[in-house]
Write a protein that holds these residues in place. Structure first.
Motif, mmCIF file in Angstrom:
data_model
loop_
_atom_site.group_PDB
_atom_site.id
_atom_site.type_symbol
_atom_site.label_atom_id
_atom_site.label_comp_id
_atom_site.label_asym_id
_atom_site.label_seq_id
_atom_site.Cartn_x
_atom_site.Cartn_y
_atom_site.Cartn_z
ATOM 1 N N LEU A 190 38.084 33.519 41.648
ATOM 2 C CA LEU A 190 38.113 32.393 40.723
ATOM 3 C C LEU A 190 39.504 32.225 40.135
ATOM 4 C CD1 LEU A 190 34.750 33.100 38.885
ATOM 5 C CD2 LEU A 190 35.152 31.423 40.684
ATOM 6 N N VAL A 191 40.030 31.019 40.195
ATOM 7 C CA VAL A 191 41.392 30.773 39.701
ATOM 8 C C VAL A 191 41.451 29.611 38.718
ATOM 9 C CG1 VAL A 191 42.516 31.702 41.750
ATOM 10 C CG2 VAL A 191 41.897 29.284 41.685
ATOM 11 N N ASP A 192 40.317 29.130 38.243
ATOM 12 C CA ASP A 192 40.278 27.939 37.391
ATOM 13 C C ASP A 192 41.006 28.202 36.075
ATOM 14 O OD1 ASP A 192 39.785 25.670 36.007
ATOM 15 O OD2 ASP A 192 37.610 25.703 36.244
ATOM 16 N N ILE A 235 50.448 36.671 44.595
ATOM 17 C CA ILE A 235 50.956 37.812 45.360
ATOM 18 C C ILE A 235 50.369 37.856 46.765
ATOM 19 C CG2 ILE A 235 50.854 40.347 45.524
ATOM 20 C CD1 ILE A 235 52.872 39.651 43.516
ATOM 21 N N SER A 236 49.073 37.573 46.877
ATOM 22 C CA SER A 236 48.356 37.738 48.138
ATOM 23 C C SER A 236 48.131 36.401 48.850
ATOM 24 C CB SER A 236 47.001 38.415 47.891
ATOM 25 O OG SER A 236 46.181 38.328 49.031
ATOM 26 N N PRO A 237 48.728 36.188 50.021
ATOM 27 C CA PRO A 237 48.468 34.944 50.766
ATOM 28 C C PRO A 237 47.017 34.841 51.214
ATOM 29 C CG PRO A 237 49.795 36.487 52.071
ATOM 30 C CD PRO A 237 49.719 37.058 50.689
ATOM 31 N N ILE A 238 46.368 35.981 51.458
ATOM 32 C CA ILE A 238 44.950 35.960 51.857
ATOM 33 C C ILE A 238 44.100 35.377 50.734
ATOM 34 C CG2 ILE A 238 42.949 37.406 52.397
ATOM 35 C CD1 ILE A 238 44.861 39.324 53.810
ATOM 36 N N ILE A 239 44.288 35.907 49.525
ATOM 37 C CA ILE A 239 43.494 35.438 48.390
ATOM 38 C C ILE A 239 43.885 34.013 48.008
ATOM 39 C CG2 ILE A 239 42.922 35.875 45.971
ATOM 40 C CD1 ILE A 239 41.735 37.869 48.050
ATOM 41 N N ARG A 240 45.159 33.669 48.174
ATOM 42 C CA ARG A 240 45.594 32.303 47.880
ATOM 43 C C ARG A 240 44.846 31.308 48.769
ATOM 44 N NH1 ARG A 240 50.505 33.332 47.674
ATOM 45 N NH2 ARG A 240 51.207 32.835 49.787
ATOM 46 N N GLY A 241 44.678 31.662 50.025
ATOM 47 C CA GLY A 241 43.937 30.783 50.924
ATOM 48 C C GLY A 241 42.457 30.749 50.598
ATOM 49 N N LEU A 242 41.898 31.927 50.304
ATOM 50 C CA LEU A 242 40.468 32.009 50.051
ATOM 51 C C LEU A 242 40.065 31.434 48.698
ATOM 52 C CD1 LEU A 242 39.662 35.561 51.472
ATOM 53 C CD2 LEU A 242 39.004 33.353 52.441
ATOM 54 N N SER A 243 41.020 31.330 47.772
ATOM 55 C CA SER A 243 40.690 30.780 46.451
ATOM 56 C C SER A 243 40.253 29.320 46.554
ATOM 57 C CB SER A 243 41.893 30.897 45.505
ATOM 58 O OG SER A 243 42.978 30.117 45.974
ATOM 59 N N THR A 244 40.617 28.660 47.644
ATOM 60 C CA THR A 244 40.158 27.289 47.864
ATOM 61 C C THR A 244 39.160 27.207 49.014
ATOM 62 O OG1 THR A 244 42.138 26.906 49.223
ATOM 63 C CG2 THR A 244 42.223 26.210 46.923
ATOM 64 N N SER A 245 39.472 27.869 50.141
ATOM 65 C CA SER A 245 38.582 27.772 51.307
ATOM 66 C C SER A 245 37.423 28.763 51.228
ATOM 67 C CB SER A 245 39.380 28.025 52.590
ATOM 68 O OG SER A 245 39.901 29.344 52.612
#
Length: 405
Positions: free
Chosen positions: A353-355, A379-389
């Motif tokens: 969750l990043v809201d 920091i994490s490109p994996i989590i950055r992608g998953l925070s939306t997808s």
């Protein structure tokens, strides 16, 4: 100064080996009737209908959360500097007691009877209970301070984050414990790495950058556990049926059509809200007895629901799309379903969750190698992608199929 036990108490645990208790106040809290009640409430409710090994209790989970909290205090040196002895006891006791207010088959119970387990927990801690008596014996402020942690009032921000956030001792225990008892492969976490990398910056719980891969694994494990275990459609069907039984009992009691003294404890909660003595009697054993008893009652709707629940004749289900309203209406009409015999159930789960506009969302903060504080998704490109997808939702129609009844 809080006294130590002359001889430490140990509990044999399938995850942690031995769980050690050295503080007298923790030992006394474990022995209270309210905490012992958690032995009679299963952690996973309807999940055991799918994963037959999921018979573990909220008692074992609560001990596990306490054990992780103790581990955090032992491993994270800065916490001993930031938290006084009193605050360390608040942390350990909050970890132990965080679920003490859960009702029987908790989530269905909360949904129907509008009872929040956090509020019930706080009322048990501060009310006329053995737990309050124990806490008051050691310090007159202890009960109120622990309740403030449970309710997240902001008085103890570090402790609140350690107990309830996107990455806390509660979630780390239940994910791995639930995975162990269900046989799921998703819940293996590198807890030791996460805890060793934990530190405090500006009164916030943060993690050193070396923990990023372990945290990524934790978040993915949590995501898969929700969709493969907690939200399994058969487990949800069980919960939906249980909700229907609760709703029918609630409506019959409110309309004075159910006069059975066995339901009196539930009736007290329905009519008066939380009451310590009645709430203590509400556990899975009580509800199972209630369902068994009402399987023979005169109300046909309730007796059928209870009988089918006991025989595991669960509601059928189909996926719901917005353009299929007529299909669902046909199913409801064809089966002549009452409001107790179907539900459109919506569930949703995000990997992370990043809201930024939701004050209830506490982002996972990472202390980068250059000393800068960043959010995990930065920091994490994996989590950055998953925070939306990595946001998934599902909607199903659960219904009693009378054509095969």
């Amino acid at each position: 100064m809080f006294p130590k036990l002359e001889r430490k108490k140990v509990f044999r645990d399938p995850l942690y080996g031995y769980i050690y208790v050295t503080e007298a106040v923790i030992s006394d809290l474990i022995d209270t009737k309210e905490f012992q009640r958690l032995r009679r409430i299963r952690q996973l409710s309807g999940v055991s209908m799918v994963f037959h090994g999921a018979e573990h209790s909220r008692f074992s989970h609560s001990l596990g959360v306490y054990s992780l909290a103790l581990n955090v205090l032992e491993e994270v040196d800065i916490l001993k500097q930031k938290l006084s002895e009193y605050e360390q006891i608040v942390f350990l006791a909050s970890a132990l007691l965080h679920d003490v207010g859960h009702g029987p088959y908790s989530h269905a119970f909360e949904h129907v009877f509008k009872v929040r387990h956090e509020k019930s927990t706080a009322l048990i801690i501060t009310g006329n209970t053995e737990i309050h008596e124990v806490l008051n014996r050691y310090d007159a402020h202890l009960a109120a301070d622990i309740a403030s942690v449970i309710l997240k009032t902001g008085k103890f921000p570090i402790i609140e984050q350690l107990i309830s956030s996107q990455l806390d001792v509660d979630r780390m225990d239940y994910l791995e414990r639930d995975a162990f008892h269900t046989g799921a492969a998703y819940g293996r976490l590198d807890k030791d790495r996460i805890i060793r990398m934990l530190t405090i910056v500006d009164n916030q719980v943060v993690f050193k950058e070396g923990a990023v891969h372990a945290i990524e694994n934790y978040l993915m494990s949590r995501y898969h556990m929700y969709w493969q275990v907690y939200y399994h459609p058969v487990a949800r069907s069980y919960e939906v049926m249980l909700e229907s039984i609760y709703k029918r009992i609630l409506d019959l009691i409110k309309s004075h059509q159910l006069n059975d003294e066995y339901a009196d404890y539930l009736k007290i909660i329905i009519e008066n809200g939380f009451e310590e003595n009645a709430y203590f009697e509400l556990d899975d054993y009580y509800v199972n007895g209630l369902i068994k008893r009402f399987s023979h009652c005169d109300d046909l709707i309730l007796s059928k629901l209870c009988n089918e629940f006991l025989k595991r004749k669960l509601f059928k289900y189909i996926s719901v799309n917005t353009n299929q309203e007529q299909i669902f209406k046909d199913i409801i009409d064809r089966n002549h379903l009452t409001a107790y015999e179907y539900k459109i159930d919506y569930i949703s789960q995000a990997t992370y969750l990043v809201d930024e506009f939701d004050i209830a969302v506490s982002k996972i903060l990472i202390l980068s190698k250059d000393g800068e504080l960043k959010t995990l998704d930065q920091i994490s490109p994996i989590i950055r992608g998953l925070s939306t997808s990595g946001i998934k939702s599902d909607q199903k129609l659960y219904y009693r199929d009378k054509t095969h009844a």
